[in-house]
Design a protein around this motif. Structure first.
Motif, PDB file in Angstrom:
ATOM      1  N   LEU A  80       0.836  -1.210   0.000  1.00 45.31           N
ATOM      2  CA  LEU A  80       0.000   0.000   0.000  1.00 45.31           C
ATOM      3  C   LEU A  80       0.866   1.254   0.000  1.00 45.31           C
ATOM      4  N   LEU A  81       1.911   1.249   0.809  1.00 43.37           N
ATOM      5  CA  LEU A  81       2.804   2.414   0.859  1.00 43.37           C
ATOM      6  C   LEU A  81       3.506   2.633  -0.480  1.00 43.37           C
ATOM      7  N   LEU A  82       3.936   1.554  -1.118  1.00 39.04           N
ATOM      8  CA  LEU A  82       4.567   1.689  -2.440  1.00 39.04           C
ATOM      9  C   LEU A  82       3.594   2.287  -3.453  1.00 39.04           C
ATOM     10  N   VAL A  83       2.342   1.850  -3.414  1.00 40.73           N
ATOM     11  CA  VAL A  83       1.324   2.410  -4.313  1.00 40.73           C
ATOM     12  C   VAL A  83       1.101   3.887  -3.995  1.00 40.73           C
ATOM     13  N   LEU A  84       0.992   4.201  -2.710  1.00 42.33           N
ATOM     14  CA  LEU A  84       0.727   5.589  -2.317  1.00 42.33           C
ATOM     15  C   LEU A  84       1.872   6.528  -2.696  1.00 42.33           C
ATOM     16  N   PHE A  85       3.106   6.068  -2.536  1.00 40.27           N
ATOM     17  CA  PHE A  85       4.255   6.921  -2.854  1.00 40.27           C
ATOM     18  C   PHE A  85       4.642   6.859  -4.328  1.00 40.27           C
ATOM     19  N   GLY A  86       4.126   5.893  -5.070  1.00 42.73           N
ATOM     20  CA  GLY A  86       4.454   5.753  -6.486  1.00 42.73           C
ATOM     21  C   GLY A  86       3.265   6.057  -7.369  1.00 42.73           C
ATOM     22  N   THR A  87       2.503   5.025  -7.662  1.00 41.26           N
ATOM     23  CA  THR A  87       1.370   5.123  -8.592  1.00 41.26           C
ATOM     24  C   THR A  87       0.406   6.241  -8.213  1.00 41.26           C
ATOM     25  N   PHE A  88       0.080   6.348  -6.938  1.00 41.49           N
ATOM     26  CA  PHE A  88      -0.892   7.347  -6.501  1.00 41.49           C
ATOM     27  C   PHE A  88      -0.405   8.760  -6.810  1.00 41.49           C
ATOM     28  N   ARG A  89       0.898   9.007  -6.646  1.00 44.86           N
ATOM     29  CA  ARG A  89       1.478  10.323  -6.941  1.00 44.86           C
ATOM     30  C   ARG A  89       1.487  10.608  -8.442  1.00 44.86           C
ATOM     31  N   GLU A  90       1.760   9.563  -9.231  1.00 48.02           N
ATOM     32  CA  GLU A  90       1.846   9.729 -10.679  1.00 48.02           C
ATOM     33  C   GLU A  90       0.469   9.813 -11.324  1.00 48.02           C
ATOM     34  N   ASN A  91      -0.448   8.990 -10.856  1.00 47.06           N
ATOM     35  CA  ASN A  91      -1.790   8.940 -11.421  1.00 47.06           C
ATOM     36  C   ASN A  91      -2.778   8.637 -10.290  1.00 47.06           C
ATOM     37  N   PRO A  92      -3.311   9.690  -9.665  1.00 43.57           N
ATOM     38  CA  PRO A  92      -4.195   9.479  -8.503  1.00 43.57           C
ATOM     39  C   PRO A  92      -5.391   8.569  -8.769  1.00 43.57           C
ATOM     40  N   SER A  93      -5.920   8.588  -9.974  1.00 45.24           N
ATOM     41  CA  SER A  93      -7.086   7.737 -10.263  1.00 45.24           C
ATOM     42  C   SER A  93      -6.717   6.257 -10.209  1.00 45.24           C
ATOM     43  N   ILE A  94      -5.607   5.897 -10.827  1.00 45.78           N
ATOM     44  CA  ILE A  94      -5.174   4.497 -10.793  1.00 45.78           C
ATOM     45  C   ILE A  94      -4.730   4.124  -9.382  1.00 45.78           C
ATOM     46  N   GLY A  95      -4.053   5.022  -8.697  1.00 47.81           N
ATOM     47  CA  GLY A  95      -3.666   4.763  -7.313  1.00 47.81           C
ATOM     48  C   GLY A  95      -4.881   4.544  -6.436  1.00 47.81           C
ATOM     49  N   TRP A  96      -5.904   5.359  -6.619  1.00 45.57           N
ATOM     50  CA  TRP A  96      -7.147   5.217  -5.855  1.00 45.57           C
ATOM     51  C   TRP A  96      -7.776   3.854  -6.117  1.00 45.57           C
ATOM     52  N   GLU A  97      -7.859   3.464  -7.388  1.00 41.90           N
ATOM     53  CA  GLU A  97      -8.450   2.167  -7.740  1.00 41.90           C
ATOM     54  C   GLU A  97      -7.663   1.019  -7.118  1.00 41.90           C
ATOM     55  N   ILE A 135     -12.987   6.700   4.700  1.00 45.33           N
ATOM     56  CA  ILE A 135     -13.145   8.157   4.777  1.00 45.33           C
ATOM     57  C   ILE A 135     -12.247   8.858   3.754  1.00 45.33           C
ATOM     58  N   PRO A 136     -10.924   8.629   3.777  1.00 38.89           N
ATOM     59  CA  PRO A 136     -10.096   9.326   2.788  1.00 38.89           C
ATOM     60  C   PRO A 136     -10.372   8.872   1.355  1.00 38.89           C
ATOM     61  N   LEU A 137     -10.667   7.600   1.152  1.00 39.24           N
ATOM     62  CA  LEU A 137     -10.917   7.127  -0.211  1.00 39.24           C
ATOM     63  C   LEU A 137     -12.162   7.773  -0.803  1.00 39.24           C
ATOM     64  N   ILE A 138     -13.211   7.938  -0.022  1.00 43.85           N
ATOM     65  CA  ILE A 138     -14.435   8.583  -0.496  1.00 43.85           C
ATOM     66  C   ILE A 138     -14.165  10.054  -0.828  1.00 43.85           C
ATOM     67  N   VAL A 139     -13.485  10.757   0.069  1.00 42.93           N
ATOM     68  CA  VAL A 139     -13.206  12.179  -0.153  1.00 42.93           C
ATOM     69  C   VAL A 139     -12.291  12.367  -1.366  1.00 42.93           C
ATOM     70  N   ILE A 140     -11.274  11.529  -1.483  1.00 42.01           N
ATOM     71  CA  ILE A 140     -10.365  11.636  -2.628  1.00 42.01           C
ATOM     72  C   ILE A 140     -11.127  11.363  -3.936  1.00 42.01           C
ATOM     73  N   LYS A 141     -11.975  10.359  -3.945  1.00 36.25           N
ATOM     74  CA  LYS A 141     -12.754  10.045  -5.171  1.00 36.25           C
ATOM     75  C   LYS A 141     -13.615  11.234  -5.571  1.00 36.25           C
ATOM     76  N   ARG A 142     -14.261  11.856  -4.609  1.00 35.97           N
ATOM     77  CA  ARG A 142     -15.079  13.044  -4.913  1.00 35.97           C
ATOM     78  C   ARG A 142     -14.215  14.176  -5.456  1.00 35.97           C
ATOM     79  N   SER A 143     -13.040  14.358  -4.874  1.00 33.74           N
ATOM     80  CA  SER A 143     -12.123  15.401  -5.339  1.00 33.74           C
ATOM     81  C   SER A 143     -11.647  15.113  -6.754  1.00 33.74           C
ATOM     82  N   LEU A 144     -11.336  13.862  -7.033  1.00 35.14           N
ATOM     83  CA  LEU A 144     -10.875  13.492  -8.379  1.00 35.14           C
ATOM     84  C   LEU A 144     -11.962  13.686  -9.409  1.00 35.14           C
ATOM     85  N   ASN A 145     -13.211  13.407  -9.015  1.00 35.11           N
ATOM     86  CA  ASN A 145     -14.329  13.583  -9.937  1.00 35.11           C
ATOM     87  C   ASN A 145     -14.620  15.052 -10.228  1.00 35.11           C
ATOM     88  N   SER A 146     -14.213  15.945  -9.310  1.00 33.76           N
ATOM     89  CA  SER A 146     -14.492  17.366  -9.501  1.00 33.76           C
ATOM     90  C   SER A 146     -13.391  18.089 -10.263  1.00 33.76           C
TER      91      SER A 146
END
Length: 147
Positions: A80-97, A135-146
């Motif tokens: 999870l940490l590798l995804v958060l510091f890698g993929t999530f930073r590069e592409n938040p949508s794919i990191g979120w998924e 909680i953070p996943l829901i808020v982040i998804k809403r932010s990404l959609n906006s």
């Protein structure tokens, strides 16, 4: 736009902390077998000594299962940490998924089996973790959609 980025950053940090919590919890299961045994005994049977009454072969096996579970949690937390510091930073949508899929892949079968086998206490522990992730996943998804 800037508010959305700072909001995502806050909740990303929250996910990092929860993922560290998963990793640390896993380390506790591996490194503190007596503490773990007493903790789960207290959680499941309302007695810190109940599991130790099962006899040495059973107790040894339960310690092994706790250690294996802990090692898996260490690996999951690290992933999870590798995804958060890698993929999530590069592409938040794919990191979120990826994070969301991983959390659901754990939560659904673990909680379902816990409830079906009568160990609602473990399902309650799972509920704490799912809320901390949701909680953070829901808020982040809403932010990404906006965006």
């Amino acid at each position: 736009m800037k508010e959305t980025v700072s909001q995502i950053e806050f909740w990303w940090r929250w996910l990092v902390l929860v993922s560290l919590g998963v990793l640390i919890f896993g380390l506790i299961l591996v490194l503190l077998p007596d503490f773990t045994l007493k903790g789960f005994s207290l959680m499941i049977y309302s007695s810190a000594a109940r599991i130790s009454e099962f006899g040495e072969p059973a107790v040894s096996y339960i310690r092994l299962v706790h250690a294996v579970l802990g090692a898996v949690m260490v690996g999951w937390g690290a992933a999870l940490l590798l995804v958060l510091f890698g993929t999530f930073r590069e592409n938040p949508s794919i990191g979120w998924e990826t994070v969301t899929g991983s959390v659901l892949a754990w939560f659904i079968p673990d909680t379902t089996f816990s409830l079906l086998s009568g160990f609602w206490q473990n399902a309650t522990l799972n509920a704490v973790f799912i809320v901390l992730f949701a909680i953070p996943l829901i808020v982040i998804k809403r932010s990404l959609n906006s965006v």
